[in-house]
Design an enzyme around this catalytic site. Structure first.
Site, short mmCIF file in Angstrom:
data_model
loop_
_atom_site.label_atom_id
_atom_site.label_comp_id
_atom_site.label_asym_id
_atom_site.label_seq_id
_atom_site.Cartn_x
_atom_site.Cartn_y
_atom_site.Cartn_z
N GLU A 1 -25.18 18.96 -22.07
CA GLU A 1 -24.67 20.33 -22.19
C GLU A 1 -25.48 21.14 -21.18
O GLU A 1 -26.67 21.36 -21.37
CB GLU A 1 -24.86 20.82 -23.63
CG GLU A 1 -23.92 21.94 -23.99
CD GLU A 1 -24.59 23.28 -23.83
OE1 GLU A 1 -24.50 23.83 -22.70
OE2 GLU A 1 -25.19 23.76 -24.79
N GLY B 1 -30.05 17.59 -15.79
CA GLY B 1 -28.98 16.74 -16.33
C GLY B 1 -28.70 15.55 -15.41
O GLY B 1 -28.52 14.42 -15.87
N CYS C 1 -26.21 29.58 -21.79
CA CYS C 1 -25.48 28.76 -20.81
C CYS C 1 -24.06 29.29 -20.63
O CYS C 1 -23.45 29.11 -19.58
CB CYS C 1 -25.47 27.31 -21.26
SG CYS C 1 -25.11 27.12 -22.99
N GLY D 1 -29.73 21.64 -21.02
CA GLY D 1 -30.63 22.28 -20.06
C GLY D 1 -29.93 22.48 -18.74
O GLY D 1 -28.70 22.63 -18.69
N SER D 2 -30.70 22.44 -17.67
CA SER D 2 -30.14 22.74 -16.35
C SER D 2 -29.31 21.56 -15.83
O SER D 2 -29.57 20.41 -16.17
CB SER D 2 -31.27 23.03 -15.37
OG SER D 2 -32.13 21.91 -15.28
N THR D 3 -28.35 21.88 -14.99
CA THR D 3 -27.52 20.84 -14.38
C THR D 3 -28.39 19.92 -13.53
O THR D 3 -28.19 18.70 -13.50
CB THR D 3 -26.39 21.51 -13.56
OG1 THR D 3 -25.53 22.18 -14.50
CG2 THR D 3 -25.57 20.50 -12.78
N GLU D 4 -29.39 20.51 -12.87
CA GLU D 4 -30.30 19.73 -12.03
C GLU D 4 -31.00 18.63 -12.85
O GLU D 4 -31.00 17.46 -12.47
CB GLU D 4 -31.33 20.72 -11.49
CG GLU D 4 -32.21 20.23 -10.41
CD GLU D 4 -33.33 21.25 -10.17
OE1 GLU D 4 -33.26 22.40 -10.64
OE2 GLU D 4 -34.30 20.86 -9.51
N LYS E 1 -37.36 15.92 -28.35
CA LYS E 1 -38.38 16.57 -27.50
C LYS E 1 -38.00 18.03 -27.26
O LYS E 1 -37.08 18.34 -26.52
CB LYS E 1 -38.53 15.87 -26.15
CG LYS E 1 -39.82 16.35 -25.47
CD LYS E 1 -39.80 16.36 -23.97
CE LYS E 1 -39.15 17.51 -23.30
NZ LYS E 1 -39.78 18.84 -23.43
P1 NDP Z 1 -34.76 22.38 -17.81
O1 NDP Z 1 -33.43 21.77 -17.61
O2 NDP Z 1 -35.89 21.95 -16.92
O3 NDP Z 1 -35.29 22.13 -19.31
C1 NDP Z 1 -34.53 21.73 -20.40
C2 NDP Z 1 -35.23 20.60 -21.14
O4 NDP Z 1 -35.32 19.46 -20.28
C3 NDP Z 1 -36.67 20.92 -21.54
O5 NDP Z 1 -36.97 20.29 -22.75
C4 NDP Z 1 -37.47 20.29 -20.42
O6 NDP Z 1 -38.77 20.03 -20.77
C5 NDP Z 1 -36.68 19.03 -20.19
N1 NDP Z 1 -36.88 18.38 -18.90
C6 NDP Z 1 -37.27 18.93 -17.72
N2 NDP Z 1 -37.34 17.99 -16.75
C7 NDP Z 1 -37.00 16.81 -17.33
C8 NDP Z 1 -36.88 15.47 -16.87
N3 NDP Z 1 -37.13 15.15 -15.60
N4 NDP Z 1 -36.48 14.52 -17.74
C9 NDP Z 1 -36.22 14.82 -19.02
N5 NDP Z 1 -36.32 16.06 -19.52
C10 NDP Z 1 -36.70 17.05 -18.70
O7 NDP Z 1 -34.60 23.93 -17.76
P2 NDP Z 1 -35.71 25.03 -17.37
O8 NDP Z 1 -36.48 25.35 -18.57
O9 NDP Z 1 -36.50 24.58 -16.17
O10 NDP Z 1 -34.80 26.24 -16.94
C11 NDP Z 1 -34.27 26.26 -15.62
C12 NDP Z 1 -32.83 26.68 -15.64
O11 NDP Z 1 -32.07 25.74 -16.39
C13 NDP Z 1 -32.56 28.00 -16.32
O12 NDP Z 1 -32.82 29.08 -15.49
C14 NDP Z 1 -31.10 27.85 -16.63
O13 NDP Z 1 -30.35 28.11 -15.48
C15 NDP Z 1 -30.96 26.38 -17.00
N6 NDP Z 1 -31.00 26.18 -18.45
C16 NDP Z 1 -29.83 25.95 -19.09
C17 NDP Z 1 -29.82 25.82 -20.46
C18 NDP Z 1 -28.56 25.57 -21.20
O14 NDP Z 1 -28.48 25.92 -22.38
N7 NDP Z 1 -27.58 24.91 -20.62
C19 NDP Z 1 -31.03 25.98 -21.26
C20 NDP Z 1 -32.23 26.16 -20.48
C21 NDP Z 1 -32.19 26.28 -19.14
P3 NDP Z 1 -39.95 21.11 -20.56
O15 NDP Z 1 -39.36 22.46 -20.76
O16 NDP Z 1 -40.89 20.76 -21.61
O17 NDP Z 1 -40.47 20.91 -19.19
#
Ligand code: NDP
Length: 501
Positions: free
Chosen positions: A274, A257, A308, A252-255, A199
């Site tokens: 990650e 995660g 990140c 993605g975000s720790t939140e 996804k």
């Molecule tokens: P997210 O963690 O929300 O997004 C990363 C991925 O997770 C996207 O594919 C997103 O889908 C998906 N996702 C979101 N919510 C859920 C859920 N409940 N269950 C499963 N998958 C989910 O990051 P954001 O895009 O909101 O960015 C916010 C912050 O996160 C950034 O400012 C940064 O601090 C951090 N981040 C860290 C990254 C890293 O490489 N470690 C990369 C990106 C962000 P969708 O986008 O389609 O909603």
């Protein structure tokens, strides 16, 4: 600081790709969402709609999981030899390499990064990742183990282990390196013999969808890779919670995660994460200062700070603090910000309006906390999501801008007096993804590297990535390692076989 205007003519193959609503890949077929819904993806340089994409949701995820399950449990994929599997992964690398320009353009349009960067880094690193992992598919070996078994005296056993694929894998990836993150996840999963539902992020689904076409062209059996674009709260959450999925891999975000971990508890699927970072980058007065200054600027400003592992906390030994900060600020002011398609652009827009708001909000918070912007500090213009490369001084560890991940081109510079007082401060974060050290004293560098609570430490360099080098986080920066041999641990499991002879 103005925003450069894009003069480039888009390749006709890319225009054609963007011109049609992009369906999703399930069971080797390009299909619309069950709901019939689509969602727009935007060009962050203009804020205009770039393409429409099928909006996957729970029902689509369910179909994709079922087909991946079939391909794994009884399909031709599980009957392929490891060499045949490796060849397919290698073929995918070759195909991707043949399309570098096209993928770089898609990535620039969808994510905003400079075309020069996508062409030199994102796509070639993705190619390399598939090649590196292709080689591993024939080397996933078990061991023979001499056993003694005290309660069966005299019995002789032949015991060995097998390394087997973990099964059906859900992979949820972010928008900062869309193609590369797909490669980091798909390559080890496929080399290990897993089947995948990928996804991509809602902001940047296009390169993963185009990669899906190459996956078909390479000849992967139907259902081995399914690409389901959609929103995180719907498609992503459904994938993380699905009880026929054996493992979920997330970046993605720790939140989010943490949400993934909760969602995975239903069937206790394996989880790798990650996540975010707030990495310390430490400059000593005995370093090559020119190298340290340009390296520290690139540590934070590469990919517009949307990394990140960005070196977002710049610790500088007090006697050279002003010199280093001035140097990094001077570089920040010279960075040419503009459309990624413009050949002279060094920094593109942030990925989305949401990300721009988030970064600007942090700039406001920093100012209200007493931080001073010695370079940048504002958004640029009204079209697209541009923000100035920013250097903050007068910062301290208690401030939000020093504790929280901004994920934009914003660095907080902080002086330190000696290693003893530095180390607890450098490690004073919930994150532990990366760290940088700049010094000519090599024993000091290695002592410090050992004390850093971080998954990667760069000495006299920063942002050096290689398919062979493991990457991942300590503390709340994640679970498991991607890339390198370690990544195979995420996609395989060990079976012990014991025979009485
Ligand atoms: P997210 O963690 O929300 O997004 C990363 C991925 O997770 C996207 O594919 C997103 O889908 C998906 N996702 C979101 N919510 C859920 C859920 N409940 N269950 C499963 N998958 C989910 O990051 P954001 O895009 O909101 O960015 C916010 C912050 O996160 C950034 O400012 C940064 O601090 C951090 N981040 C860290 C990254 C890293 O490489 N470690 C990369 C990106 C962000 P969708 O986008 O389609 O909603």
């Amino acid at each position: 600081m103005g925003v450069a205007v894009s003069p480039i003519q888009i390749d006709s193959r890319v225009s054609e790709f963007l011109g049609k609503t992009r369906p999703m890949l399930i069971d080797g077929k390009w299909v619309n969402a069950v709901s019939g819904k689509t969602f727009p993806t935007y060009n962050p340089a203009t804020g205009e709609v770039l393409a429409q994409v099928a909006e996957g949701d729970k029902a689509d995820i369910d179909l994709a999981v079922k087909t991946a399950r079939k391909a794994f449990d009884s399909g031709p994929w599980s009957r392929l030899t490891s060499s045949e599997r490796g060849k397919l992964v290698w073929k995918l690398a070759d195909l991707l390499e043949e399309h570098i320009e096209e993928f770089a353009t898609i990535e620039t349009l969808d994510n905003g990064k400079p075309l020069t960067v996508a062409r030199a880094a994102d796509v070639p690193l993705a190619v390399d990742m598939f090649r590196y992992m292709a080689g591993w598919s024939t080397k996933l070996e078990g061991t023979t183990i001499p056993i003694s078994v005290p309660y069966t005296p005299g019995a002789v056993y032949h015991a060995y282990t097998l390394r087997e694929p973990v099964g059906v894998v859900g992979q949820v990836i972010p928008w900062n390196f869309p193609l590369l993150m797909a490669a980091w996840k798909l390559a080890p999963a496929l080399a290990s013999g897993c089947c995948v539902i990928l996804k991509p992020a809602e902001q940047t689904p296009l390169s993963a969808l185009r990669l899906g076409e190459l996956i078909q062209e390479a000849g992967f059996p139907d259902g081995v890779v399914n690409v389901v674009p959609g929103y995180g709260e719907t498609a992503g959450a459904a994938l993380a919670a699905h009880d026929q999925v054996d493992k979920i891999a997330f970046t993605g975000s720790t939140e989010v995660g943490k949400l993934i971990v909760h969602a995975a508890t239903g069937n206790l699927k394996k989880v790798s994460l990650e996540l975010g970072g707030k990495s310390p980058n430490v400059v000593f007065k005995d370093s090559d200062l020119d190298g340290a200054i340009s390296g520290s600027a690139s540590a934070i400003f590469f990919n517009h700070g949307q990394c990140c592992c960005a070196g977002s906390r710049l610790y500088v030994e007090r006697p050279v603090f002003d010199q280093v900060v001035e140097g990094v600020a001077a570089r920040a002011k010279k960075i040419r910000v503009g459309s990624g398609l413009d050949a002279s652009t060094q920094m593109g827009p942030l990925v989305s309006q949401e990300q721009l708001n988030r970064v600007c909000n942090y700039l406001d918070i920093g100012a209200s906390e007493g931080a001073k912007a010695v370079a940048g500090g504002k958004k640029i213009g009204d079209k697209g999501y541009f923000v100035e490369p920013t250097v903050l001084t007068n910062t301290k560890e208690s401030m939000k801008v020093v504790q929280e991940e901004i994920f934009g081109p914003v660095v907080a510079a902080i002086p330190f007096d000696n290693v003893e007082e530095l180390m607890p401060r450098a490690n004073d974060t919930v994150y532990g993804l990366a760290a940088g050290i700049w010094t000519k004293d090599i024993s000091k560098a290695h002592r410090l590297a050992a004390s850093m609570r971080a998954g990667t430490v760069w000495i006299n360099c920063y942002n050096i990535f290689d398919a062979a080098l493991p990457f991942g986080g300590y503390k709340q920066s994640g679970w498991g390692r991607e890339m390198g041999k370690d990544a195979l641990e995420l996609y395989t499991q060990t079976k012990a076989v014991c025979t009485r002879l």
